[in-house]
Design an enzyme around this catalytic site. Structure first.
Site, PDB file in Angstrom:
ATOM      1  NE  ARG A  14      31.191 -30.068 -50.402  1.00  0.00           N
ATOM      2  CZ  ARG A  14      32.433 -29.617 -50.361  1.00  0.00           C
ATOM      3  NH1 ARG A  14      33.264 -29.882 -51.345  1.00  0.00           N
ATOM      4  NH2 ARG A  14      32.857 -28.888 -49.361  1.00  0.00           N
ATOM      5  CG  ASN A  68      29.930 -27.304 -52.230  1.00  0.00           C
ATOM      6  OD1 ASN A  68      28.990 -28.039 -51.977  1.00  0.00           O
ATOM      7  ND2 ASN A  68      30.668 -26.750 -51.291  1.00  0.00           N
TER       8      ASN A  68
END
Length: 88
Positions: free
Chosen positions: A18, A36
């Site tokens: 990320r 996530n």
């Protein structure tokens, strides 16, 4: 400009995925978010040019720690937003 929702599977959690997405997206002036998911995948919604989005994917595929097994891509409607965020 286009917006895509992408769901990445593989070794994409616990490897800085990320943060890498966020860094590259911000560097290229794209907007959106990375999040996530409970199943171990990562959802990314990103808005930019097709070339920018393709470059983002190319960069992610050549990272030493990330291992992308599959990407489910879906084009979406553009949204008004500022910046790129990391969520959950």
């Amino acid at each position: 400009m286009i917006r895509e929702r992408m769901i990445f599977t593989g070794r994409v959690q616990g490897v800085g995925f990320r943060y890498k997405v966020c860094y590259v997206a911000r560097h290229h002036g794209m907007t959106g978010f990375a999040r996530n998911e409970y199943d171990g995948s990562v959802t990314v919604e990103v808005q930019g040019t097709r070339a920018q989005i393709d470059d983002l994917i190319e960069i992610l595929q050549h990272d030493n720690f990330i291992r992308i097994e599959n990407i489910l891509r879906e084009e979406m409607e553009l949204q008004e937003e500022k910046g790129f965020q990391i969520r959950g």
